[in-house]
Design a protein around this motif. Structure first.
Motif, PDB file in Angstrom:
ATOM      1  N   ALA A 145      33.435   0.438  -6.798  1.00  0.00           N
ATOM      2  CA  ALA A 145      32.730  -0.479  -5.901  1.00  0.00           C
ATOM      3  C   ALA A 145      33.304  -1.884  -6.018  1.00  0.00           C
ATOM      4  CB  ALA A 145      31.248  -0.484  -6.229  1.00  0.00           C
ATOM      5  N   GLY A 203      27.961  -1.479 -11.184  1.00  0.00           N
ATOM      6  CA  GLY A 203      28.373  -1.717 -12.563  1.00  0.00           C
ATOM      7  C   GLY A 203      27.247  -1.562 -13.568  1.00  0.00           C
ATOM      8  N   SER A 204      26.167  -0.949 -13.168  1.00  0.00           N
ATOM      9  CA  SER A 204      25.045  -0.831 -14.084  1.00  0.00           C
ATOM     10  C   SER A 204      25.255   0.276 -15.099  1.00  0.00           C
ATOM     11  CB  SER A 204      23.756  -0.580 -13.295  1.00  0.00           C
ATOM     12  OG  SER A 204      23.908   0.591 -12.530  1.00  0.00           O
ATOM     13  N   GLY A 205      26.270   1.084 -14.893  1.00  0.00           N
ATOM     14  CA  GLY A 205      26.597   2.074 -15.909  1.00  0.00           C
ATOM     15  C   GLY A 205      26.258   3.501 -15.526  1.00  0.00           C
ATOM     16  N   ARG A 206      26.028   3.753 -14.251  1.00  0.00           N
ATOM     17  CA  ARG A 206      25.670   5.107 -13.841  1.00  0.00           C
ATOM     18  C   ARG A 206      26.833   6.063 -14.074  1.00  0.00           C
ATOM     19  NH1 ARG A 206      24.299   3.152  -8.007  1.00  0.00           N
ATOM     20  NH2 ARG A 206      26.014   1.860  -8.693  1.00  0.00           N
ATOM     21  N   THR A 207      28.020   5.617 -13.634  1.00  0.00           N
ATOM     22  CA  THR A 207      29.187   6.464 -13.800  1.00  0.00           C
ATOM     23  C   THR A 207      29.457   6.714 -15.279  1.00  0.00           C
ATOM     24  OG1 THR A 207      30.104   5.620 -11.754  1.00  0.00           O
ATOM     25  CG2 THR A 207      31.633   6.646 -13.302  1.00  0.00           C
ATOM     26  N   GLU A 208      29.349   5.677 -16.062  1.00  0.00           N
ATOM     27  CA  GLU A 208      29.590   5.813 -17.505  1.00  0.00           C
ATOM     28  C   GLU A 208      28.661   6.848 -18.101  1.00  0.00           C
ATOM     29  OE1 GLU A 208      31.683   4.430 -19.563  1.00  0.00           O
ATOM     30  OE2 GLU A 208      32.615   2.828 -18.402  1.00  0.00           O
ATOM     31  N   THR A 226      40.022  -1.438 -14.850  1.00  0.00           N
ATOM     32  CA  THR A 226      38.798  -1.381 -15.649  1.00  0.00           C
ATOM     33  C   THR A 226      37.553  -1.563 -14.787  1.00  0.00           C
ATOM     34  OG1 THR A 226      38.808  -3.737 -16.095  1.00  0.00           O
ATOM     35  CG2 THR A 226      39.991  -2.349 -17.663  1.00  0.00           C
ATOM     36  N   CYS A 227      37.757  -1.835 -13.508  1.00  0.00           N
ATOM     37  CA  CYS A 227      36.606  -2.098 -12.646  1.00  0.00           C
ATOM     38  C   CYS A 227      36.171  -0.819 -11.947  1.00  0.00           C
ATOM     39  CB  CYS A 227      36.968  -3.126 -11.589  1.00  0.00           C
ATOM     40  SG  CYS A 227      37.426  -4.686 -12.296  1.00  0.00           S
ATOM     41  N   SER A 228      34.890  -0.768 -11.644  1.00  0.00           N
ATOM     42  CA  SER A 228      34.399   0.410 -10.937  1.00  0.00           C
ATOM     43  C   SER A 228      34.913   0.389  -9.507  1.00  0.00           C
ATOM     44  CB  SER A 228      32.880   0.439 -10.943  1.00  0.00           C
ATOM     45  OG  SER A 228      32.393  -0.523 -10.049  1.00  0.00           O
ATOM     46  N   ARG A 232      24.004  -1.578 -17.943  1.00  0.00           N
ATOM     47  CA  ARG A 232      24.465  -0.482 -18.794  1.00  0.00           C
ATOM     48  C   ARG A 232      23.411  -0.025 -19.772  1.00  0.00           C
ATOM     49  NH1 ARG A 232      30.456  -1.634 -19.601  1.00  0.00           N
ATOM     50  NH2 ARG A 232      30.956  -2.460 -17.590  1.00  0.00           N
ATOM     51  N   GLU A 272      33.431   9.830  -8.572  1.00  0.00           N
ATOM     52  CA  GLU A 272      33.300   8.951  -7.408  1.00  0.00           C
ATOM     53  C   GLU A 272      34.669   8.537  -6.878  1.00  0.00           C
ATOM     54  OE1 GLU A 272      31.611   5.159  -8.495  1.00  0.00           O
ATOM     55  OE2 GLU A 272      32.722   5.099 -10.361  1.00  0.00           O
TER      56      GLU A 272
HETATM   57  N1  LIG Z   1      30.996  -6.482 -14.092  1.00  0.00           N
HETATM   58  C1  LIG Z   1      31.994  -5.702 -14.487  1.00  0.00           C
HETATM   59  N2  LIG Z   1      33.166  -6.247 -14.871  1.00  0.00           N
HETATM   60  C2  LIG Z   1      34.163  -5.494 -15.264  1.00  0.00           C
HETATM   61  N3  LIG Z   1      34.116  -4.170 -15.325  1.00  0.00           N
HETATM   62  C3  LIG Z   1      32.996  -3.570 -14.948  1.00  0.00           C
HETATM   63  C4  LIG Z   1      31.903  -4.285 -14.524  1.00  0.00           C
HETATM   64  N4  LIG Z   1      30.931  -3.427 -14.211  1.00  0.00           N
HETATM   65  C5  LIG Z   1      31.430  -2.213 -14.449  1.00  0.00           C
HETATM   66  N5  LIG Z   1      32.649  -2.300 -14.908  1.00  0.00           N
HETATM   67  C6  LIG Z   1      33.496  -1.211 -15.269  1.00  0.00           C
HETATM   68  O1  LIG Z   1      33.490  -0.344 -14.195  1.00  0.00           O
HETATM   69  C7  LIG Z   1      33.436   0.960 -14.658  1.00  0.00           C
HETATM   70  C8  LIG Z   1      32.326   1.673 -13.999  1.00  0.00           C
HETATM   71  O2  LIG Z   1      31.035   1.174 -14.315  1.00  0.00           O
HETATM   72  P1  LIG Z   1      29.953   2.154 -13.861  1.00  0.00           P
HETATM   73  O3  LIG Z   1      30.712   3.014 -12.959  1.00  0.00           O
HETATM   74  O4  LIG Z   1      29.283   2.791 -14.991  1.00  0.00           O
HETATM   75  O5  LIG Z   1      29.000   1.449 -12.904  1.00  0.00           O
HETATM   76  P2  LIG Z   1      28.178   2.181 -11.794  1.00  0.00           P
HETATM   77  O6  LIG Z   1      26.770   2.028 -12.138  1.00  0.00           O
HETATM   78  O7  LIG Z   1      28.671   3.525 -11.582  1.00  0.00           O
HETATM   79  O8  LIG Z   1      28.416   1.270 -10.574  1.00  0.00           O
HETATM   80  P3  LIG Z   1      29.334   1.406  -9.325  1.00  0.00           P
HETATM   81  O9  LIG Z   1      30.093   2.685  -9.418  1.00  0.00           O
HETATM   82  O10 LIG Z   1      28.424   1.332  -8.186  1.00  0.00           O
HETATM   83  O11 LIG Z   1      30.211   0.218  -9.442  1.00  0.00           O
HETATM   84  C9  LIG Z   1      33.307   0.936 -16.129  1.00  0.00           C
HETATM   85  O12 LIG Z   1      34.538   1.307 -16.677  1.00  0.00           O
HETATM   86  C10 LIG Z   1      32.972  -0.469 -16.441  1.00  0.00           C
HETATM   87  O13 LIG Z   1      33.632  -0.864 -17.620  1.00  0.00           O
END
Ligand SMILES: Nc1ncnc2c1ncn2[C@@H]1O[C@H](COP(=O)(O)OP(=O)(O)OP(=O)(O)O)[C@@H](O)[C@H]1O
Ligand SMILES: Nc1ncnc2c1ncn2[C@@H]1O[C@H](COP(=O)(O)OP(=O)(O)OP(=O)(O)O)[C@@H](O)[C@H]1O
Ligand SMILES: [Mg+2]
Ligand SMILES: [Mg+2]
Lengths: 327, 301, 344, 497
Positions: free
Chosen positions: D138, D289-294, D134-136, D471, D335
């Motif tokens: 990064a 984790g700011s939500g760019r990928t989402e 569930t983690c990005s 996000r 990514e």
């Molecule tokens: N702090 C967090 N704890 C747990 N899961 C996270 C967290 N931040 C992001 N996620 C999860 O990681 C996934 C990706 O988040 P997202 O990719 O939108 O971030 P991002 O802005 O692309 O950042 P990056 O890719 O640099 O981590 C999502 O599925 C989200 O649920």
């Protein structure tokens, strides 16, 4: 189910959902059975599920380990048969004591498992094939030992087989059930609380990564098949208790039943996700389907197959829908 | 359906645990039991074990739970019934064995056995052979199509036959292979026999289906079944009797599946607490070409 | 040459045949009898045809990371339905065509059912197809009334035991399906798409593949192959045996696919390999009969042969073997370091 | 390591490479994509056996049977691709194999606490009992690093640990690396970011095409010299990138290609509105984790939105599946190339044509000649090495895999190209090439949504920058005189645009 959990304000973890769903379905099936058929509601019917399936439970627990690593073990049915035949041969033909025979059988099972594990690890033979070879091999050994079933009348075995452990009222269980439950608990502990257990999960998650993480993947893989072999041998011994016989035709197709139980219990066939508890429930599902059909008692042979398939379908689809909706 | 229980009402409840539906023979057996239960006014609880003893045992357990009046079953295998039958005995439910015997030393576990004797069937086939080739000089080459490896009918029919022909060294089984009781395998194995064995006089098949498959292999090889190669088999299904009438098979030893009426008689007697003999053989005959022709019109299976 | 995907499966097949030749020189004899070829090799082709068909279908299913346990049941259903129709209708080419059409139509429906469970409901393939495996045999028995349906129809029997230009028609049908499947898969983009879905389902989804549709397609194709195999098996013995037709054939088919070099984990597949694998298994069976291996020993014999074949094919095994052989010959590495540097 | 030689079927990955690493130093291993850096590391840690050469650790010749043995000997490694178990929790991934135990029983509580501590060192604060998947990417990378830091190691090997981290995390990581150097660890560091290397490394070894070019002290070499040694020729740095694109005014006049209104997804991003014009490069900025990928996934149809609507060319559409996105000529380059991008067992050619073929359907196959043509063209354009269209993608070096993924989407000639960290793990030569490509494509009228952890890159390419925090879209800024500090500030505290 959905409403139930919501009322309590408890959100089940995603990975526990299949198990909860299965449990709910099982209860539903039981209630349905009790409402439809006399005597179904008696607790003994539930206990009989355990009594009748104790050996299968043990085999399926071993299978759970294998499937969690992303492997598969097709040899379990044959190893079960081999165990019963070897027990029969040693006790009936050669007059061995029950305990000596039991020890030998368990060692043979573990060795066969380890052999298959070694084929898989060292020679990179696909688990399906390696264990298929094991399946042929063990069944072949059965026939070479005896093409006829041994009737086992060893007094120790007879006592073990016929001892009933009363649970109050008219309820009782057999020694096999106790053995099976001990195996289940041990497996739960090993998988959740030991380094070995976690390595099993990690291999199923991503074997390559697990290796790069410095985990002992090779050793674990071999161990997993050894465990499965051991469990099959133990399952075979429970079958000896159950039937007091050693038959080379035992356990034909058992591997599929065991795999089905594991997968119905929510374990993913590609590995890395699942629980032993799920396997127990999977066995219960298969058992209750059969019990429902037996209690009905009006189905002829082919309707038995068709209804078994249909009930399996209902269970799996409901389970699937419940887990999907709550997502 | 369901909701009815044993003791209630006047009807006798019979729990019958069938082996499975592995062959036409077995299906005829099931049908006979189901139909004669209906005519005899016996309430039948039927279950199919899909060839698994475990399933049969658990079915018997559930009959005990359901408190049926009488339990009957065709054992998948001979051994391994003591535990569950003791439970039945404790629950005071009499047990009747059909079709196959069990090897428990404790004869009190069941009231009676109704069925056939596989060894005797093998012997009958052997006796026919010794009669047929009694005057033959020189070696008689026999090929044998066995049933499923390890199964009781295969083991016993092989044994009974071997015992009889052992008396004369001129009878020689030159090849023996399992045809798994099926036509397809019977044909496949016979095809291979015909190539690896230069001279075959007799085919002994453990059941009709394998013999029927083998006939096709023999014909495809350009030989005449029943003439170039004599054929003897066991069971007596309709197709085999037809082939026998056509002269493609030479002898069929019957193994009768229609024991429903006999069984229902027994059930009633046992339920009423009457004494019954410990062993009852089903009525079985042997067929030659003439009797096959005569029997064919009424053959049900 | 040794790099070609079919190299080792073919070597294994040839090795087994060579073993036969040594053990029984008559194994290879072929003669013309009643206007058709007659011999063990012909039997291998004829009796192996159904397995080849199913293995072809199974290959595609396995390539998508799936598995189809229901093929045996489909075999039984298809054969029973066809024979039921023919038994009830006066024989002739017309009745045969109707029977074949009915059986294949039903097989198609069964494939759609499997595909629905796997692709639409997302049920694990092994369980999804287990449902039909269990229920399907019951359906076949229902169709046949639990009895073996014997038929007498020359056109129908041709499917299983006829001959064309002295060759068994069964193998020609299997060959036709093989050619058709190969063309379909390699000339269209199906092969690539299937391999992508099997290799990495999520990546394929994100690449815009309609994986559900593909999954559906392969299960339908596999069921059709099993349906044809069912016709063949029943036609070969002029009867439909709902209980035994195709029993355990799924295991043989999977074995054939895997021996042919397709991984059960999906991705790259080889239909040709599956055909070789199926021939290998059938050769093994015929070998058992021809050499007169006693029934008790068949399983052991198979275990040993399959083990040998798999070891032969295993790169890891060959590597280890080579290393063992090389070690006494050349113990020192070719280019030894001149000086030892101290690090860390 | 001396005279190391490693040959894969058809590829000589390492040819007589020597390498020294001293305690208390940070040593950078430099080279283009496919130079052999990762292979050298895998040879060192026993993943691969060597064909020739020796490895000496503290004076004794060693040869590890696998990463496990290397770890025991005190070599702790972070491999290039994230190599963790997605099905296990974050805590387990950090501690697996070294879990705190009592009488053989894993202590789950202490384990979680330890994982939290280790991650805190890298300034990562996540729920450690969440499943890793569930983690990005990064966060996953940071977890892998935390795992490596946990070992009581003498040698720490980091293969491109910073490829998807943003400035803050990188700074944190480098701080940790420096402090470990103080403690006397020998650290091997691989990165394509020249400034990071110069910021932290004491010495560097340069590889090119599997051959050793030389070993240099950081103080003795300039970045330009280093790059020249890496690629074997002078690199023209592209400073004039910004000028080549259309000006802001032109873009604003261009028609809106895609417009999202109140698009959102529970647990993903909060509802946002966004217009993307044809020919416009929109950069997404935000912290980890700011939500760019989402956000990007919603625009493509990889995930299904709970709320809001999307209009493409003015028509409301329902992007339910990636396929729908593709049909609208939207492309999404993920990514996470390993799990969401490439099919490793297929060839370079097959991976490149996959999306195009998917959009054509199975019945209209690309002819083999056409496939070879396309693959050949992009292998050349992106300098994919080895330049063999039939090589298996799984065997390519990380950077080259990234290029293959990029090529796949470029050939679909999309009208909106979503690039999520497209330059992850790519060497500078290729990076400038990709940046040039983006500028050129946008000039030709293609809309681009550009996500990168490197703020500089975002600023250099974008006409407009969308800033996300927690996000949520918090700002949309025209990129006119926008500085990295401005954006940083918005990213950190948020502002109304
Ligand atoms: N702090 C967090 N704890 C747990 N899961 C996270 C967290 N931040 C992001 N996620 C999860 O990681 C996934 C990706 O988040 P997202 O990719 O939108 O971030 P991002 O802005 O692309 O950042 P990056 O890719 O640099 O981590 C999502 O599925 C989200 O649920
Ligand atoms: N398992 C393998 N089989 C075949 N070739 C391989 C394998 N692994 C690596 N290679 C090849 O070896 C060469 C060196 O790859 P390596 O991964 O070491 O490059 P790298 O320097 O780490 O590049 P990057 O910066 O892109 O990560 C490449 O040409 C690659 O294609
Ligand atoms: Mg690399
Ligand atoms: Mg991201």
């Amino acid at each position: 189910m959905t409403t139930l959990t919501r009322i309590k304000g408890y959100r089940p973890q995603q990975r526990h959902l299949p198990i909860l769903a299965t449990m709910a379905l099982l209860i539903g099936a039981y209630v349905f059975g009790a409402a439809s058929y006399d005597a179904f509601g008696s607790g003994q019917v539930v206990l009989d599920l355990f009594i009748n399936n104790a050996f299968l439970l043990v085999v399926a627990v071993g299978m759970t380990f294998v499937i969690l690593t992303g492997g598969i073990d097709l040899s379990v049915g044959s190893v079960v048969a081999l165990s019963t035949v070897v027990s029969g041969d040693l006790m009936q033909k050669h007059g061995w004591s029950a305990y000596a025979a039991i020890a030998v059988v368990l060692v043979i099972g573990a060795l066969l498992g380890a052999g298959m594990g070694a084929l898989i690890h060292f020679f990179e033979i696909q688990p399906f094939i390696a264990t298929l070879i094991g399946m042929f091999f063990a069944r072949g050994l059965c026939y070479t030992i005896s093409t006829e079933a041994y009737s086992i009348d060893n007094p120790t075995i007879a006592t073990l087989a016929q001892t009933q452990i009363p649970l109050g009222g008219e309820l009782h269980i057999s020694i096999s059930v106790v053995v099976a439950l001990v195996v289940v608990l041990a497996a739960v502990y090993v998988l959740a609380f030991t380094r070995f257990g976690r390595t099993v999960y990690s291999i199923g998650g991503n074997a390559q990564s697990a290796m790069l993480m410095g985990l002992k993947t090779g050793r674990t893989k071999i161990a997993v098949y050894t465990i499965s072999g051991f469990c099959s041998a133990l399952g075979g011994l429970l079958l000896v208790l159950y039937k007091s016989s050693g038959d080379p035709l035992n356990g034909v197709g058992l591997e599929l039943t065991a795999i089905a139980a594991v997968v119905i219990g929510g374990t993913i066939l590609t590995g890395g996700s699942g629980y032993v508890l799920g396997t127990v429930l999977g066995i219960m599902v298969l058992g209750i389907i059969q019990t429902l059909i037996t209690f009905d008692g009006t189905l002829n042979s082919w309707w038995t197959s068709i209804i078994t398939g249909a009930l399996l379908f209902v269970f799996i689809v409901l389970q699937r829908l419940v887990t999907r909706r709550t997502r | 359906s369901g909701g009815s229980s044993g003791g209630s009402g006047g009807a006798v409840t019979l729990g019958f645990a069938q082996v499975g539906a592995e062959s036409g023979w077995r299906t005829a057996n099931t049908k006979s039991i189901q139909e004669s239960a209906k005519t005899a006014g016996i309430e039948l609880k039927f279950s199919d074990a899909q060839q698994k003893q475990e399933n049969q045992i658990s079915a018997i357990r559930s009959y005990i739970q359901q408190k049926v009046k009488v339990i009957a079953f065709s054992p998948v295998v001979e051994s391994g019934w003591d535990t569950v039958l003791k439970e039945a005995k404790t629950a005071n439910i009499p047990v009747i064995l059909t079709d196959r015997a069990i090897d428990s030393p404790d004869k009190s576990l069941y009231k009676t056995f109704l069925g056939s004797d596989f060894i005797a069937e093998g012997k009958k086939a052997g006796q026919w052979l010794t009669k047929e080739f009694g005057s033959a000089t020189g070696q008689v080459n026999i090929v044998e199509l066995q049933g499923t490896t390890g199964s009781a009918p295969a083991n016993d029919r092989k044994k009974g036959f071997a015992d009889v022909i052992a008396a004369d060294p001129k009878y020689k089984i030159v090849a023996s292979q399992t045809g798994e009781f099926t036509r397809a395998k019977g044909k496949e194995v016979m095809e291979a026999f015909l190539k690896s064995q230069p001279k075959i006089d007799v085919l002994y098949a453990h059941n009709d289906d394998m013999a029927l498959g083998a006939i096709e292999a023999i014909e495809a090889a350009g030989k005449v079944p029943g003439k170039d190669i004599k054929i003897v088999s066991v069971d007596g299904v309709k197709d085999a009797l037809t082939a026998l009438a056509d002269g493609k098979i030479n002898h069929v030893v019957e193994c009768n599946p229609l024991l429903g009426p006999q069984l229902m008689d027994l059930v009633k007697k046992v339920a009423a607490g009457e004494q019954v003999p410990a062993r009852i053989e089903t009525q079985e005959t042997e067929f030659d070409q003439a009797s096959a022709k005569a029997a064919l019109p009424q053959r049900q299976y | 040459m040794t790099k070609h995907r079919l190299f080792w499966p073919v070597v294994a097949l040839l090795a087994l045949l060579l073993g036969d030749l040594i053990a029984s020189p008559a194994f290879f004899s072929i003669e013309l009898r009643d206007g058709h070829l007659y011999g063990n090799l012909v039997d291998i082709l004829k009796n192996g045809a159904p397995l080849i068909l199913i293995a072809i279908g199974m290959t595609l299913v396995i390539a998508t990371r799936g598995i189809d346990l229901s093929v045996g049941a489909v075999v039984a259903i298809s054969g029973s339905l066809a024979c039921l129709w023919i038994a009830d209708h006066p024989d002739g080419v017309g009745a045969t065509l109707v029977a074949v059409g009915l059986a294949l139509g039903l097989s198609l429906v069964l494939g759609v059912w499997n595909g629905w469970l796997v692709a639409q409901l997302g049920i694990q393939p092994i369980i999804a197809t287990l449902i039909l495996m269990v229920a399907g045999r019951g359906i076949a028995q229902l169709i046949s009334g639990g009895q073996i349906i014997t038929i007498n129809s020359a056109p129908y029997e041709w499917i299983g035991s006829g001959f064309v230009f002295t060759l068994p028609s069964a193998i020609l049908i299997a060959l036709a399906v093989f050619v058709l499947a190969s063309l379909l898969v390699r000339r269209s983009a199906l092969g690539l798409l299937v391999e992508a879905v099997g290799g990495n389902p999520e990546a394929s989804r994100l690449a815009g593949l309609r994986s559900a549709r593909l999954t559906w397609l392969v299960y339908v194709f596999c069921a059709l192959c099993a349906g044809i195999a069912g016709l063949m098996i029943s036609a070969n013995v002029h009867s439909a045996d709902a209980n035994h037709a195709g029993l355990f054939i799924e295991l043989d088919a999977i074995l054939a696919v895997v021996v042919g070099g397709t991984q059960l984990t999906g991705g790259r597949f080889s239909i040709g390999g599956a055909v070789i694998g199926a021939l290998l298994i059938q050769t093994l069976t015929t070998t058992v009969y021809a050499l007169g291996i006693p029934p008790e020993a068949i399983m052991l014999f198979k275990a040993v042969v399959v083990l040998a074949v798999c070891l032969l094919q295993s790169p890891a095994f060959r590597r280890k073997l080579r290393r063992r052989k090389a070690r006494p010959a050349a113990p020192a590495p070719a280019s030894a370091p001149e000086k030892v540097e101290v690090t860390a | 390591m001396t005279g190391i030689r490693k040959e894969f079927p058809g590829v000589l990955a390492l040819d007589g490479v020597g390498f020294r690493l001293f305690p208390g130093e940070v040593h950078a291993l430099m080279g283009e994509n496919g130079a052999g850096k990762s292979t050298l590391i895998k040879v060192l840690t026993g993943v691969y056996g060597v064909d020739a050469g020796t490895i000496t650790l503290a004076g004794t010749a060693v040869s590890f049977g696998g990463p496990g043995e290397a770890q025991q000997a005190g070599i702790s490694t972070v491999y290039q691709e994230v190599n963790l178990c997605p099905n296990l929790s974050v805590a387990e991934n950090v501690c697996l194999g070294r879990e705190p135990r009592r009488f053989g029983r894993i202590q789950w509580g202490p384990m979680r606490r330890r994982a939290e501590e280790l991650l805190a060192r890298l300034d990562v604060h996540v729920d450690v009992s969440a499943e890793l998947s569930t983690c990005s990417i990064a966060v996953q990378q940071l977890v892998a690093i935390a795992r490596a830091l946990d070992v009581d190691a003498r040698v720490l090997v980091l293969d491109e640990p910073t490829s998807s981290l943003d400035a803050g995390e990188v700074e944190q990581l480098l701080k940790v690396v420096r402090s470990l150097r103080e403690q006397g660890l020998a650290i091997l560091f691989v990165s394509h970011f020249i400034d990071q290397v110069f910021a932290v490394a004491d010495r560097m070894t340069v590889l090119r095409n599997g051959k050793l070019i030389g070993e240099y002290r950081t103080a003795d070499i300039t970045p330009v010299e280093l790059v020249t040694k890496m690629i074997g020729k002078e690199l023209q740095v592209l400073e004039d990138l910004e000028d080549s694109g259309p000006t802001r005014a032109e873009v604003a006049d261009a028609p809106v290609f895609l417009s999202a209104a109140d698009l959102g997804r529970k647990g993903g991003v909060e509802p946002f509105s966004l217009d993307v014009h044809a020919g416009e490069v929109v950069g997404l900025a935000g912290l980890l984790g700011s939500g760019r990928t989402e956000l990007a996934r919603l625009l493509f149809g990889a995930d299904h939105a709970d709320s809001g609507s999307i209009r493409v060319d003015g028509e409301t559409t329902n992007l339910r599946t990636p396929r729908a996105g593709l049909d609208h000529r939207i492309a999404f380059c993920s990514e996470n190339r390993k799990t969401e991008g490439l099919v490793e067992e297929l060839t370079v050619r097959e991976n490149i044509v996959l999306a195009l073929q998917a959009s054509r359907g199975w019945a209209r196959p690309l002819s083999r000649r056409r496939q070879d043509e396309i693959a050949g063209k992009y292998i050349k354009a992106l300098d994919i090495r080895p330049a063999n269209p039939e090589a298996l993608v799984g065997n390519l070096s990380g950077g080259n895999q990234q290029k293959v993924l990029l090529a796949r989407w470029l050939i679909t000639e999309p009208r909106l190209l979503i690039l999520d960290e497209p330059t992850r793990g790519i060497d500078i030569g290729a990076k400038t090439e990709i940046q040039r490509l983006v500028t050129q494509l946008s000039a030709e009228g293609m809309a681009v949504l550009f996500i990168s952890a490197e703020l500089d890159e975002v600023l250099r390419l974008s006409h407009r920058v969308v800033v996300l925090r927690d996000r949520k879209v918090v700002a949309q800024r025209e990129n006119q005189g926008l500085t990295a500090d401005d954006v940083m500030a918005t990213m950190a505290e948020g502002a109304v645009s």
